[in-house]
Design a protein around this motif. Structure first.
Motif, PDB file in Angstrom:
ATOM      1  N   GLY A   1       1.888   2.498   7.971  1.00  0.00           N
ATOM      2  CA  GLY A   1       0.437   2.519   7.850  1.00  0.00           C
ATOM      3  C   GLY A   1      -0.201   3.872   8.014  1.00  0.00           C
ATOM      4  O   GLY A   1      -1.414   4.006   7.833  1.00  0.00           O
ATOM      5  N   LYS A   2       0.583   4.892   8.335  1.00  0.00           N
ATOM      6  CA  LYS A   2       0.015   6.207   8.636  1.00  0.00           C
ATOM      7  C   LYS A   2      -0.098   7.124   7.425  1.00  0.00           C
ATOM      8  O   LYS A   2      -0.996   7.959   7.353  1.00  0.00           O
ATOM      9  N   SER A   3       0.837   6.997   6.478  1.00  0.00           N
ATOM     10  CA  SER A   3       0.826   7.929   5.351  1.00  0.00           C
ATOM     11  C   SER A   3       1.375   7.258   4.098  1.00  0.00           C
ATOM     12  O   SER A   3       2.170   6.327   4.168  1.00  0.00           O
ATOM     13  N   PHE A   4       0.932   7.766   2.961  1.00  0.00           N
ATOM     14  CA  PHE A   4       1.312   7.231   1.647  1.00  0.00           C
ATOM     15  C   PHE A   4       2.551   7.945   1.136  1.00  0.00           C
ATOM     16  O   PHE A   4       2.633   9.169   1.155  1.00  0.00           O
ATOM     17  N   GLU A   5       3.538   7.180   0.682  1.00  0.00           N
ATOM     18  CA  GLU A   5       4.697   7.744  -0.022  1.00  0.00           C
ATOM     19  C   GLU A   5       5.116   6.751  -1.091  1.00  0.00           C
ATOM     20  O   GLU A   5       5.536   5.644  -0.794  1.00  0.00           O
ATOM     21  N   TYR A   6       4.982   7.168  -2.353  1.00  0.00           N
ATOM     22  CA  TYR A   6       5.277   6.277  -3.467  1.00  0.00           C
ATOM     23  C   TYR A   6       6.748   5.886  -3.441  1.00  0.00           C
ATOM     24  O   TYR A   6       7.629   6.746  -3.389  1.00  0.00           O
ATOM     25  N   ASN A   7       7.014   4.589  -3.475  1.00  0.00           N
ATOM     26  CA  ASN A   7       8.369   4.078  -3.276  1.00  0.00           C
ATOM     27  C   ASN A   7       8.583   2.867  -4.177  1.00  0.00           C
ATOM     28  O   ASN A   7       8.083   1.775  -3.912  1.00  0.00           O
ATOM     29  N   SER A   8       9.342   3.058  -5.245  1.00  0.00           N
ATOM     30  CA  SER A   8       9.538   1.994  -6.236  1.00  0.00           C
ATOM     31  C   SER A   8      10.486   0.906  -5.775  1.00  0.00           C
ATOM     32  O   SER A   8      10.659  -0.099  -6.469  1.00  0.00           O
ATOM     33  N   ALA A   9      11.095   1.070  -4.606  1.00  0.00           N
ATOM     34  CA  ALA A   9      11.958   0.016  -4.063  1.00  0.00           C
ATOM     35  C   ALA A   9      11.135  -1.092  -3.404  1.00  0.00           C
ATOM     36  O   ALA A   9      11.605  -2.226  -3.300  1.00  0.00           O
ATOM     37  N   LEU A  10       9.927  -0.781  -2.969  1.00  0.00           N
ATOM     38  CA  LEU A  10       9.163  -1.733  -2.160  1.00  0.00           C
ATOM     39  C   LEU A  10       8.798  -3.013  -2.923  1.00  0.00           C
ATOM     40  O   LEU A  10       8.856  -4.108  -2.342  1.00  0.00           O
ATOM     41  N   PRO A  11       8.433  -2.955  -4.216  1.00  0.00           N
ATOM     42  CA  PRO A  11       8.185  -4.211  -4.939  1.00  0.00           C
ATOM     43  C   PRO A  11       9.422  -5.102  -5.048  1.00  0.00           C
ATOM     44  O   PRO A  11       9.299  -6.320  -5.176  1.00  0.00           O
ATOM     45  N   VAL A  12      10.608  -4.493  -4.996  1.00  0.00           N
ATOM     46  CA  VAL A  12      11.835  -5.288  -5.020  1.00  0.00           C
ATOM     47  C   VAL A  12      11.946  -6.084  -3.719  1.00  0.00           C
ATOM     48  O   VAL A  12      12.355  -7.253  -3.720  1.00  0.00           O
ATOM     49  N   VAL A  13      11.548  -5.458  -2.624  1.00  0.00           N
ATOM     50  CA  VAL A  13      11.510  -6.155  -1.339  1.00  0.00           C
ATOM     51  C   VAL A  13      10.493  -7.286  -1.395  1.00  0.00           C
ATOM     52  O   VAL A  13      10.739  -8.392  -0.897  1.00  0.00           O
TER      53      VAL A  13
ATOM     54  N   THR B   1       0.811  -1.215   0.000  1.00  0.00           N
ATOM     55  CA  THR B   1       0.000   0.000   0.000  1.00  0.00           C
ATOM     56  C   THR B   1       0.846   1.267   0.000  1.00  0.00           C
ATOM     57  O   THR B   1       0.317   2.370   0.099  1.00  0.00           O
ATOM     58  N   MET B   2       2.162   1.132  -0.122  1.00  0.00           N
ATOM     59  CA  MET B   2       3.079   2.273  -0.122  1.00  0.00           C
ATOM     60  C   MET B   2       2.949   3.090   1.156  1.00  0.00           C
ATOM     61  O   MET B   2       3.028   4.327   1.145  1.00  0.00           O
ATOM     62  N   THR B   3       2.738   2.424   2.276  1.00  0.00           N
ATOM     63  CA  THR B   3       2.625   3.106   3.566  1.00  0.00           C
ATOM     64  C   THR B   3       3.701   2.609   4.529  1.00  0.00           C
ATOM     65  O   THR B   3       3.460   2.457   5.726  1.00  0.00           O
ATOM     66  N   SER B   4       4.897   2.352   4.017  1.00  0.00           N
ATOM     67  CA  SER B   4       5.980   1.816   4.848  1.00  0.00           C
ATOM     68  C   SER B   4       6.436   2.810   5.912  1.00  0.00           C
ATOM     69  O   SER B   4       6.961   2.414   6.949  1.00  0.00           O
ATOM     70  N   GLY B   5       6.270   4.094   5.644  1.00  0.00           N
ATOM     71  CA  GLY B   5       6.757   5.127   6.550  1.00  0.00           C
ATOM     72  C   GLY B   5       8.201   5.522   6.307  1.00  0.00           C
ATOM     73  O   GLY B   5       8.706   6.461   6.932  1.00  0.00           O
ATOM     74  N   ILE B   6       8.879   4.818   5.399  1.00  0.00           N
ATOM     75  CA  ILE B   6      10.285   5.130   5.106  1.00  0.00           C
ATOM     76  C   ILE B   6      10.383   6.448   4.340  1.00  0.00           C
ATOM     77  O   ILE B   6       9.620   6.692   3.400  1.00  0.00           O
ATOM     78  N   GLU B   7      11.321   7.290   4.752  1.00  0.00           N
ATOM     79  CA  GLU B   7      11.535   8.566   4.069  1.00  0.00           C
ATOM     80  C   GLU B   7      12.040   8.293   2.659  1.00  0.00           C
ATOM     81  O   GLU B   7      13.052   7.616   2.473  1.00  0.00           O
ATOM     82  N   TRP B   8      11.370   8.856   1.655  1.00  0.00           N
ATOM     83  CA  TRP B   8      11.681   8.503   0.261  1.00  0.00           C
ATOM     84  C   TRP B   8      11.228   9.608  -0.664  1.00  0.00           C
ATOM     85  O   TRP B   8      10.162  10.186  -0.479  1.00  0.00           O
ATOM     86  N   ASP B   9      12.014   9.901  -1.679  1.00  0.00           N
ATOM     87  CA  ASP B   9      11.664  10.946  -2.642  1.00  0.00           C
ATOM     88  C   ASP B   9      12.125  10.535  -4.038  1.00  0.00           C
ATOM     89  O   ASP B   9      13.317  10.538  -4.330  1.00  0.00           O
ATOM     90  N   GLU B  10      11.166  10.178  -4.887  1.00  0.00           N
ATOM     91  CA  GLU B  10      11.483   9.891  -6.283  1.00  0.00           C
ATOM     92  C   GLU B  10      10.718  10.814  -7.216  1.00  0.00           C
ATOM     93  O   GLU B  10      10.505  10.506  -8.379  1.00  0.00           O
ATOM     94  N   LYS B  11      10.301  11.970  -6.684  1.00  0.00           N
ATOM     95  CA  LYS B  11       9.532  12.922  -7.482  1.00  0.00           C
ATOM     96  C   LYS B  11      10.230  14.265  -7.684  1.00  0.00           C
ATOM     97  O   LYS B  11      10.006  14.943  -8.684  1.00  0.00           O
TER      98      LYS B  11
END
Length: 284
Positions: free
Chosen positions: A171-183, A127-137
């Motif tokens: 689970g608290k907020s959405f941040e698009y993160n293209s690394a997560l499908p690799v995980v 759901t892209m809600t990992s909470g990890i700080e990430w910026d691909e935009k």
């Protein structure tokens, strides 16, 4: 160049799993579709193909600007949707559950896991809600300040990801993160003993009669990469849509559970602020 007449012909039956029919027989208003195809034929642009499926039948198949039936398209982030579908199949088979903690699969990175990182579950990846700080935009794709690019070029991808600070609790907020499908691909490998690309072939592509594809993987391992996508032909791309429209069935065979299809296409808590809502790598 494919002519207008060729584009408007009945799609051929090439024994790839699609039943074919013509527009009129499936109660499609023919003239507006013909006008659209003519417009696309005469207005070269970024539309490479146009397929219409109606009543489980392929009723239109058109290609433009030098593209054809066999030429594979880079699916880019739609590849994520295929990955989440593989996670769903693995969950259906009892190989994993969505509430499992991601950190449990990566004991080698235990030193990078703070208390909030330890709470990231598989569902938070989807759901892209990992909470990890990430910026691909904020930066272009060729800029190493773009986290997607830096992750993809890193020799130690998982270390790059898990070294990141937590911006929020999972689970608290959405941040698009293209690394997560690799995980997710790595977790499929760890839980099934099969690389995700092989798992896809056995449990998704073969049942859908998809034989012509390419999935870019890590040169040192068989994990899919962040930027490197899945490549499919349009007729095969459309099968995923039909699979989900039919609640996980293809040709009467249940490929993925009806409950997964429902959950995957539901907007989850934490994602309401996104423009269109987000499920398990589906824009809802």
């Amino acid at each position: 160049v494919i002519s207008l007449e060729e584009n408007l012909r009945l799609p051929p039956d090439i024994n790839d799993g699609w039943d074919v029919s013509d527009l009129a027989s499936q109660n499609v208003d023919v003239q507006p579709i013909h006008n659209l195809v003519k417009h696309l034929q005469n207005t070269p642009g970024n539309i490479h193909s146009l397929l219409i499926v109606r009543n489980n039948k392929l009723v239109l198949e058109c290609y433009f600007t030098g593209w054809d039936r066999e030429r594979l398209h880079a699916l880019r982030s739609v590849s994520k949707t295929f990955m989440s579908t593989l996670v769903g199949i693995a969950a259906d088979k009892g190989n994993l559950t969505l509430d499992q903690k991601v950190s449990d699969f990566f004991p080698e990175y235990a030193g990078l896991m703070d208390e909030r990182k330890k709470e990231i579950e598989i569902r938070h990846l989807l759901t892209m809600t990992s909470g990890i700080e990430w910026d691909e935009k904020s930066f272009p794709g060729d800029d190493l300040r773009n986290d997607e690019t830096a992750f993809d070029k890193s020799r130690h991808r998982f270390q790059y990801l898990f070294e990141k600070e937590m911006a929020n609790s999972p689970g608290k907020s959405f941040e698009y993160n293209s690394a997560l499908p690799v995980v997710e691909a790595a977790i499929i490998h760890k839980t099934t003993g099969i690389h995700a690309t092989v798992y896809a072939e056995e449990h998704l592509f073969k049942p859908l009669n998809i034989t012509n594809y390419y999935w870019r993987t890590d040169e040192n391992d068989d994990y899919v990469t962040a930027i490197g996508p899945l490549f499919l032909a349009p007729r095969d791309m459309a099968k995923l849509g039909q699979l989900f429209l039919d609640s996980g069935k293809w040709k009467g065979q249940q490929i993925i559970s009806k409950s997964w299809v429902k959950d995957a296409t539901t907007t989850f808590s934490g994602n309401e602020g996104t423009a269109d809502g987000y499920g398990y790598h589906w824009w809802t």
